[in-house]
Design an enzyme around this catalytic site. Structure first.
Site, PDB file in Angstrom:
ATOM      1  N   GLY C  70      51.638  41.304  52.160  1.00 52.63           N
ATOM      2  CA  GLY C  70      52.409  42.104  51.213  1.00 52.63           C
ATOM      3  C   GLY C  70      52.619  41.434  49.870  1.00 52.63           C
ATOM      4  N   CYS C 149      44.116  44.802  46.617  1.00 57.58           N
ATOM      5  CA  CYS C 149      44.799  44.491  47.870  1.00 57.58           C
ATOM      6  C   CYS C 149      45.055  45.789  48.637  1.00 57.58           C
ATOM      7  CB  CYS C 149      46.128  43.794  47.598  1.00 57.58           C
ATOM      8  SG  CYS C 149      47.090  43.556  49.113  1.00 57.58           S
ATOM      9  N   ASN C 212      37.509  42.394  48.194  1.00 61.71           N
ATOM     10  CA  ASN C 212      38.803  42.175  48.827  1.00 61.71           C
ATOM     11  C   ASN C 212      38.688  42.614  50.301  1.00 61.71           C
ATOM     12  OD1 ASN C 212      41.646  41.902  49.352  1.00 61.71           O
ATOM     13  ND2 ASN C 212      42.025  42.235  47.180  1.00 61.71           N
TER      14      ASN C 212
END
Lengths: 274, 326, 326, 274
Positions: C70, C149, C212
């Site tokens: 996160g 992300c 990613n």
């Protein structure tokens, strides 16, 4: 969970033997280790990446555990094999395998029947059987004398060779079937191994069945993955995969393969009769 | 105990053969059915025959394989002969496969449920799909639309399933004509699979299969610098893609209320349970046949039963969507 | 022999620490540099501190892990203190880590190349990116924009990198102000990564990092039916994602002529070579530190040198893009 | 390639022991197999999924290889530990591990120092050391008598126990540091193991260093992955990961950990001084 051997070894061709006008043997160094050690009757997938890229299954024609080498033997019959026939020592091919189940030794009196380039897996098995001290009679068949494979090697193995050629230039004049019928009049065997054109194998199958000789046959089908997933090489009516349950099938197995000697499927899956 | 239903069709257990794996002949599909699968999805086929790509068409990677077979098939008119031979009605019948793998003790001489045959079809236009559907819908129980193959040529496969409008048109054309339920098989290789799922649903899809192979990916041979697959890249399948497939099922289950068949990396009963938890009503199994052969189906069914007993689940329905309770 | 260049910056070898792995402190990054990496990408940071998600934040899956940390970070003003401590100038200096892993024989007392520090930054708007860039561009050699992300909150991460226009705006805002080259790190979780790559390039990106983490994926615990990650899903990394990363690099290399840093599943020199063949100028290594620790960098550098000697490659440049020659 | 243990075992709580008003021990069945067999000093990650979901590292406080059980011992200090304290026998937790390096045995005369719930890994080590026949002196410190941990178990192990409480309700009145200084006036040791609040450990460190007694300390930091990837638990100035290179560090190692006794980082990475 079975470990599938699926990494390519990029191998230099160490030696090329011109067996006949149309047949060449290619020899590679091969690490004899674990499930990489081939059994007679197994095959490898051969990836040609230098010119036109393609990949085909090829029977192993020699397993030399002392010198850590294996060989494949190819007849020039099409684009792929023609490309391979144009390679020279030092060129490279990608090889993965070995795949499939191989021949099983059953008894000491063995009849080995090879038609044309079908002698490739047969010769491998003969090497093993004669090493074990078995009595081996070979029926080696081809169109003409110059196309008979591995004569010297087979003689040196101690097997008895019964050649036959369509044109009578060496040994018996006629087909492998006739030669086999002749042999079976005076001799008996614990087992037979057979590889050759499927039509020939089908006739041999009938002959051996009549004599109740247990036999093992090397089957060939168009192949894609060779890992048992794609389904391309499955045969009627059992669905067995030539690449996993085969390529070697016993008489009993072959009775269930209803397409044996009748048809096979092309790359798209369309049936082609023999 | 293992029964499950999709669009009104009952499956004796939640394990179905995935498209593209041992699905080229009726013989291999019957072997899979004899081995415990409740249904089979055929290899995808089209109007005209297609030889697919040259070899190599499959290569192993960490956690699975990548493949670019290229949708090879003999064309619908040839393939109909295979479809007719799939043994859907199983009352007291079975096939003998001896020691090559079938657990004949289970199958022989028993009353056996009917098996479900699902045709996987593809094309490049709604009309092509419609033509193939019309040819086969009386020969199968359901039709799965392959709009998601990541290595298809000429506007087939993922070229459709990556576009919500094309997805809608193809599903609508198939649904309009079909006598049997229509399943849309979707690709994970999109920015938002939920959007595509809803397009399929709005066009009338009765169910969804999630997911087709991932990526695509490629493997370059280290000594030569050459991509191994003749098509250079191919779709990834096998155990490693499971987390992504489970996530797709989980998301679509929350936002799109038609039944889901989960597929991607299933190797044992735990994987099946995970897909059921996420919201699948059944699952398809493919690549793992490479590791275990057809007996994977009976093995998983047995394990699944044990799991259900130990965890006090009385039916598959109780497991479906369990991970959404919170 | 191992030298490579990206946007005018020289790397002593092609191995860089990937963002998000052991990049939260200068100390751990210096350890990685001492272990043979030519550069480090920091853990992504933002304007304000962020505690990220609750645990569990990482779980192992077949072929790797999925994580949803996160984007936890102490905020740019705190993190600047770490950036200042990264030892970029290495003339004759080293750090002693004893038997915990650094090969001190290599480092101590030798003339050592400068190391490259790359700041990974994130935000939810072009302005936030610009603010952070301005704060740190004098402390690092390059800046990598995390617009990819897959488990970011509130409009950060992939919410940007899945949209060509947002990608363009963010890259443009960062590039306009930065004294150092701007790298855009892209997500594979899009329908067409080439489109996003070209948006980044058109906005002025000096280089691209591909890819990613994948998916995202999820893992549901089998006994409880609960998704293990507190965020339910997370990005997949590790050896299994390599084929997909290599394919992304291969495709972008053909269609977008700015340097590429490859990342995804690299575990040994063969994986590095595969990424170079596909068109990467350098690579980032992350998850595999889990298996081998920081010494993976010196190990791979040694293996890579051997490979180059055996295969007659004189420079990394000769390997880059080799798979495209046909 | 190291195999990381990262699959959860969902384990029933077999027994809960209320050690003190604020400290409980939870006992689980544990398969003692391969790298699942814990070493004293190692920790497990404990996933609570029943109420508020969270996961934290916990030192193993007992390793019972005969009965295939392990225990963890928690002080109720916050939301997570409070949730766990409300669990009852039969409730389940997800456990993965063990992780980290554990204590190393060096010599036969051992000083074991535990402050508060820091006795958890220390008691594990004492069990092992006394089983091996080592002489073990324990300095067990707490605020008050009722908070002293594992007194009976430690007595039964054959170790000598030197208790100290801040309020003098049991043993020496004062801190572990004072008790240790006292002991060292008359005794010498081959090694020491230490676990407790970091401020306490820092002072003990100085005392043991002055006497040149090799020691090992159990460190604690905020942890996320516990697999050595996330970097959350890395310490200044070496960068070592508490979850892999730690949690146990020798005197020599600890000299390089410049943040020891000074600060740690919260979940976002912000430094918090002790």
């Amino acid at each position: 969970m079975n470990k599938i051997i699926n990494d390519y070894r990029i191998l230099e061709i160490k030696e090329i033997i011109s067996e006949t006008d149309t047949i060449k043997t290619f020899i590679f160094d091969w690490e004899m280790e674990g499930n990489r050690i081939p059994k007679p009757g197994q095959f490898v997938m051969v990836w040609s990446f230098l010119r036109k890229k393609d990949e085909k299954p090829m029977s192993i024609s020699k397993i030399d555990e002392n010198n850590n080498q294996i060989a494949i033997t190819l007849k020039n019959v099409g684009e792929f094999t023609n490309d391979l026939h144009n390679l020279t020592v030092g060129d490279k091919l990608g090889i993965r395998g070995p795949y499939g189940n191989g021949f099983e030794m059953e008894g000491d009196n063995i009849l080995a029947i090879g038609g044309g380039v079908g002698m490739a897996p047969i010769s491998c098995f003969v090497d093993q059987a004669t090493d074990n001290g078995s009595n081996v009679d070979i029926v080696s068949a081809s169109v003409t004398k110059n196309e008979l494979l591995f004569l010297d090697r087979m003689k040196n193995s101690g097997a008895n060779i019964f050649t036959c050629t369509d044109d009578g230039t060496c040994g018996f004049e006629g087909f492998a079937t006739h030669r086999t019928i002749d042999l079976l009049e005076s001799r008996s065997y614990d087992m037979a191994v057979v590889c050759g054109p499927e039509i020939m194998m089908k006739e041999i199958f009938n002959i051996l069945e009549a004599k109740q000789i247990p036999a093992q046959y090397s089957m060939e089908r168009y192949m894609k993955c060779a890992m048992g997933v794609c389904g391309q090489c499955c045969v009627d009516n059992t669905g067995w995969r030539i690449c996993v349950e085969g390529p070697i099938f016993s008489t009993e197995d072959l009775k269930k393969i209803t397409e044996f000697g009748k048809y096979h499927r092309d790359a798209s899956g369309i049936k082609e009769t023999f | 105990m293992l029964k499950t239903r999709i669009s009104g069709i009952e499956f004796e257990n939640p394990l179905i053969l995935a498209a593209g794996i041992m699905g080229s002949t009726a013989a291999s599909m019957n072997w899979i059915l004899d081995s415990g699968a409740s249904g089979v999805v055929t290899k995808s086929f089209s109007k005209e025959p297609n030889k697919g790509y040259k070899n190599p068409t499959t290569v192993e990677v960490e956690g699975g394989i990548i493949n670019a077979i290229g949708l090879s098939n003999p064309g619908v008119s040839n393939f109909k002969n295979e479809l007719k031979l799939i043994k859907r009605n199983r009352k007291g019948t079975t096939q003998e496969n001896g020691d090559k793998g079938i657990d004949s003790k289970i199958a022989i001489g028993k009353e056996i449920s009917d098996k479900i045959a699902i045709a996987s079809v593809y094309g490049s236009t709604p009309e092509e799909f419609a033509d193939v559907v019309l040819e086969v819908h009386d020969l199968v129980d359901m039709i799965e639309l392959n709009i998601s193959c990541p290595h298809a040529m000429g506007g087939c496969g993922a070229a459709i399933g990556q576009d919500p409008n094309l997805t809608y048109e193809v599903v609508k054309a198939a649904k309009k004509l079909s006598h049997v339920p229509i399943i849309a098989k979707l690709t994970p290789n999109v920015t938002d699979i939920v959007e595509i799922a809803n397009s399929a649903k709005n066009a009338g899809a009765d169910a969804l299969t999630l997911i087709n192979s991932l990526g695509p990916g490629m493997k370059i041979e280290i000594n030569t610098g050459i991509p191994i697959l003749s098509n250079k890249f191919g779709g990834m399948s096998g155990p490693a893609i499971k987390p992504i497939a489970v996530k797709c099922v989980f998301d679509v289950y929350e936002s799109c209320d038609i039944p889901i068949i989960g597929v991607g990396g299933i190797r044992d009963y735990k994987d099946v349970v995970e897909f059921l938890y996420a919201g699948s009503s059944a699952v398809e199994i493919g690549t793992s046949i490479m590791y275990e052969g057809p007996k994977i189906f009976s093995n998983i069914n047995n394990e699944l039963k044990n799991f259900m007993v130990e965890n006090n689940f009385n039916s598959i329905d109780e497991i479906i969507g369990f991970a959404h309770k919170d």
